[in-house]
Design a protein around this motif. Structure first.
Motif, PDB file in Angstrom:
ATOM      1  N   ILE A   1     -22.006  -6.461 -15.540  1.00  0.00           N
ATOM      2  CA  ILE A   1     -21.433  -4.942 -15.244  1.00  0.00           C
ATOM      3  C   ILE A   1     -22.291  -4.608 -13.871  1.00  0.00           C
ATOM      4  O   ILE A   1     -21.674  -4.109 -12.987  1.00  0.00           O
ATOM      5  CB  ILE A   1     -22.277  -4.059 -16.191  1.00  0.00           C
ATOM      6  N   ILE A   2     -23.430  -5.180 -13.808  1.00  0.00           N
ATOM      7  CA  ILE A   2     -24.260  -5.177 -12.557  1.00  0.00           C
ATOM      8  C   ILE A   2     -24.435  -6.429 -11.839  1.00  0.00           C
ATOM      9  O   ILE A   2     -24.948  -7.534 -12.787  1.00  0.00           O
ATOM     10  CB  ILE A   2     -25.671  -4.538 -12.876  1.00  0.00           C
ATOM     11  N   SER A   3     -24.514  -6.955 -10.759  1.00  0.00           N
ATOM     12  CA  SER A   3     -24.733  -8.093 -10.175  1.00  0.00           C
ATOM     13  C   SER A   3     -26.132  -7.942 -10.164  1.00  0.00           C
ATOM     14  O   SER A   3     -27.069  -7.255 -10.138  1.00  0.00           O
ATOM     15  CB  SER A   3     -24.033  -8.092  -8.834  1.00  0.00           C
ATOM     16  N   LYS A   4     -26.650  -9.460  -9.889  1.00  0.00           N
ATOM     17  CA  LYS A   4     -28.019  -9.762  -9.804  1.00  0.00           C
ATOM     18  C   LYS A   4     -28.644  -8.916  -8.587  1.00  0.00           C
ATOM     19  O   LYS A   4     -29.751  -8.491  -8.442  1.00  0.00           O
ATOM     20  CB  LYS A   4     -28.177 -11.155  -9.601  1.00  0.00           C
ATOM     21  N   ALA A   5     -27.562  -9.258  -7.496  1.00  0.00           N
ATOM     22  CA  ALA A   5     -28.131  -8.348  -6.106  1.00  0.00           C
ATOM     23  C   ALA A   5     -28.470  -7.119  -6.187  1.00  0.00           C
ATOM     24  O   ALA A   5     -29.294  -6.409  -5.704  1.00  0.00           O
ATOM     25  CB  ALA A   5     -27.113  -8.822  -5.121  1.00  0.00           C
ATOM     26  N   GLN A   6     -27.450  -6.398  -6.902  1.00  0.00           N
ATOM     27  CA  GLN A   6     -27.564  -5.007  -7.284  1.00  0.00           C
ATOM     28  C   GLN A   6     -28.692  -4.570  -8.114  1.00  0.00           C
ATOM     29  O   GLN A   6     -29.556  -3.477  -7.839  1.00  0.00           O
ATOM     30  CB  GLN A   6     -26.094  -4.576  -7.850  1.00  0.00           C
ATOM     31  N   ALA A   7     -28.975  -5.419  -9.210  1.00  0.00           N
ATOM     32  CA  ALA A   7     -30.165  -5.287  -9.929  1.00  0.00           C
ATOM     33  C   ALA A   7     -31.445  -5.133  -9.110  1.00  0.00           C
ATOM     34  O   ALA A   7     -32.406  -4.415  -9.326  1.00  0.00           O
ATOM     35  CB  ALA A   7     -30.004  -6.231 -11.127  1.00  0.00           C
ATOM     36  N   THR A   8     -31.419  -6.246  -8.254  1.00  0.00           N
ATOM     37  CA  THR A   8     -32.647  -6.203  -7.434  1.00  0.00           C
ATOM     38  C   THR A   8     -32.862  -5.109  -6.329  1.00  0.00           C
ATOM     39  O   THR A   8     -34.097  -4.589  -6.405  1.00  0.00           O
ATOM     40  CB  THR A   8     -32.658  -7.510  -6.547  1.00  0.00           C
ATOM     41  N   ARG A   9     -32.085  -4.610  -5.654  1.00  0.00           N
ATOM     42  CA  ARG A   9     -31.892  -3.725  -4.767  1.00  0.00           C
ATOM     43  C   ARG A   9     -32.333  -2.322  -5.501  1.00  0.00           C
ATOM     44  O   ARG A   9     -32.990  -1.725  -5.108  1.00  0.00           O
ATOM     45  CB  ARG A   9     -30.522  -3.507  -4.009  1.00  0.00           C
ATOM     46  N   LEU A  10     -31.707  -1.786  -6.680  1.00  0.00           N
ATOM     47  CA  LEU A  10     -31.869  -0.967  -7.465  1.00  0.00           C
ATOM     48  C   LEU A  10     -33.342  -0.886  -7.937  1.00  0.00           C
ATOM     49  O   LEU A  10     -34.112   0.330  -7.810  1.00  0.00           O
ATOM     50  CB  LEU A  10     -31.001  -0.946  -8.549  1.00  0.00           C
ATOM     51  N   SER A  11     -33.669  -2.055  -8.553  1.00  0.00           N
ATOM     52  CA  SER A  11     -35.409  -2.135  -8.849  1.00  0.00           C
ATOM     53  C   SER A  11     -36.205  -1.853  -7.927  1.00  0.00           C
ATOM     54  O   SER A  11     -37.204  -1.323  -8.019  1.00  0.00           O
ATOM     55  CB  SER A  11     -35.428  -3.392  -9.838  1.00  0.00           C
ATOM     56  N   ARG A  12     -35.916  -2.512  -6.696  1.00  0.00           N
ATOM     57  CA  ARG A  12     -36.898  -2.477  -5.597  1.00  0.00           C
ATOM     58  C   ARG A  12     -36.794  -0.958  -5.225  1.00  0.00           C
ATOM     59  O   ARG A  12     -38.009  -0.605  -4.492  1.00  0.00           O
ATOM     60  CB  ARG A  12     -36.546  -3.289  -4.427  1.00  0.00           C
ATOM     61  N   SER A  13     -35.682  -0.179  -5.189  1.00  0.00           N
ATOM     62  CA  SER A  13     -35.735   1.209  -4.639  1.00  0.00           C
ATOM     63  C   SER A  13     -36.643   1.972  -5.741  1.00  0.00           C
ATOM     64  O   SER A  13     -36.747   3.099  -5.221  1.00  0.00           O
ATOM     65  CB  SER A  13     -34.189   1.588  -4.538  1.00  0.00           C
ATOM     66  N   GLY A  14     -37.010   1.603  -6.796  1.00  0.00           N
ATOM     67  CA  GLY A  14     -37.798   2.200  -7.743  1.00  0.00           C
ATOM     68  C   GLY A  14     -37.110   3.036  -9.115  1.00  0.00           C
ATOM     69  O   GLY A  14     -37.509   3.940  -9.463  1.00  0.00           O
ATOM     70  N   ILE A  15     -35.891   2.550  -9.455  1.00  0.00           N
ATOM     71  CA  ILE A  15     -35.213   3.061 -10.561  1.00  0.00           C
ATOM     72  C   ILE A  15     -34.783   1.791 -11.430  1.00  0.00           C
ATOM     73  O   ILE A  15     -34.452   0.839 -11.178  1.00  0.00           O
ATOM     74  CB  ILE A  15     -33.971   3.700 -10.129  1.00  0.00           C
ATOM     75  N   SER A  16     -35.013   2.326 -12.583  1.00  0.00           N
ATOM     76  CA  SER A  16     -34.389   1.485 -13.774  1.00  0.00           C
ATOM     77  C   SER A  16     -33.149   1.836 -14.440  1.00  0.00           C
ATOM     78  O   SER A  16     -32.690   2.788 -14.019  1.00  0.00           O
ATOM     79  CB  SER A  16     -35.707   1.340 -14.930  1.00  0.00           C
TER      80      SER A  16
END
Length: 347
Positions: free
Chosen positions: A284-299
């Motif tokens: 549903i979410i790509s690894k790259a998207q998960a990395t960017r979102l988590s680095r931006s501070g949201i889970s």
């Protein structure tokens, strides 16, 4: 205490790029209210992220441009550590002020209390019974806090603007800044960090590898004891002083603020990336998207809260803001299907 302040004197922006836009969670998001779902007539462009409780702000990237450093500002440094992460302990700090030749070499008691065998095999450093050994010989060592303070004072004796150079500098810079933060010691913002690896890839193109040992052997005709921080700084200095390499270092410099920003991103990733595991596994979410979102501070839990309060449109706004990529609308729709199916309700 160690007295490591050198004698002698030394002498001692342009506009930076715009910082990445981050929303202030305390002042934005007027269209979203506690317990209110989205209205279909409201578009993503009409929603501002304004007041979602428990949504952390994303790290603010520094737009400061590095100082224009001269040859007298250059200090080569190197760290030996117990591992490769920012939680590793520093076990050796070495530095060399290139123009004066003044040298610092500090052995540090690992704060974690041990040195893994894998690290010992590389550095020759072992720690037993509170004593540090280098190649089986006892060396004088100090606590991490004392070593960091001594290093800071040594640097300050060279003036207000200092350019710390290392091979693949971001590893050393992140760890050094992280340890100063851990000890509550202020890192002077006037310090810059420059990467000799990036410099040499430009100056000496077409090489098979850019390991420091290989560079020093091929360019300076010298073999040295790699993975001894003291040997490393002399070796790196020997090729930095060739041609006009020293004058080019400012082109490969970054600031303390930028290092802190990267550290915050990495800390956020550690905190939040695991929350996306099942969504990545389900594609549903790509690894790259998960990395960017988590680095931006949201889970994923933060996204659920956004969805419960502002629905699809609010979630699209957050995903767009937090760098989910150009397919953020598709991602928002996929999450919408999952969240609505599970009847997400956090109010």
């Amino acid at each position: 205490m160690v007295n490591l302040v050198p004698t002698g004197k030394r002498h001692s922006t342009s506009d930076g790029s715009a910082a990445r836009r981050c929303f202030d969670v305390n002042t934005k998001l007027a269209a979203v209210y506690e317990g209110k779902t989205y209205e279909t007539a409201v578009g993503v462009s009409d929603i501002e992220i304004e007041h979602i409780e428990d949504i952390p702000p994303c790290p603010a990237e520094c737009s400061e441009t590095p100082h224009a450093y001269g040859q007298d500002d250059v200090i080569v440094f190197d760290l030996e550590t117990t591992g490769l992460g920012t939680t590793s302990s520093i076990v050796q700090i070495a530095a060399l002020h290139v123009s004066s030749g003044q040298h610092l070499n500090l052995f540090v008691k690992p704060k974690c209390g041990y040195i893994p065998t894998t690290a010992s095999n590389i550095t020759g450093l072992e720690f037993h019974g509170g004593v540090l050994y280098q190649h089986c010989k006892e060396v004088t060592s100090v606590a991490a806090s004392e070593a960091l303070l001594a290093f800071k004072r040594w640097l300050e004796a060279f003036g207000s603007h200092i350019l710390l150079v290392a091979h693949n500098v971001m590893f050393d810079a992140r760890l050094l800044v992280a340890k100063y933060q851990e000890e509550g010691i202020t890192v002077p913002e006037t310090i810059g960090f420059a990467d000799s690896l990036r410099l040499f890839r430009t100056v000496y193109p077409g090489r098979q590898n850019y390991r420091l040992g290989s560079l020093v052997h091929d360019i300076a005709g010298v073999d040295f004891g790699a993975h001894d921080a003291s040997e490393d700084v002399y070796a790196l200095s020997s090729i930095l002083q060739l041609q006009t390499n020293l004058d080019k270092l400012s082109n490969y410099a970054t600031t303390v603020s930028s290092v802190k920003f990267k550290l915050q991103e990495l800390n956020n990733e550690k905190l939040y990336k695991g929350s996306y595991t099942s969504f990545v596994g389900s594609k549903i979410i790509s690894k790259a998207q998960a990395t960017r979102l988590s680095r931006s501070g949201i889970s994923i839990e933060h996204l659920k809260k956004v969805y419960s309060r502002s629905g699809l449109d609010g979630m699209q706004a957050v995903l767009k803001d937090r760098g989910a990529g150009k397919f953020y609308t598709k991602l928002a729709s996929a999450l919408d299907a999952v969240f609505s199916e599970n009847k997400i309700n956090l109010n």
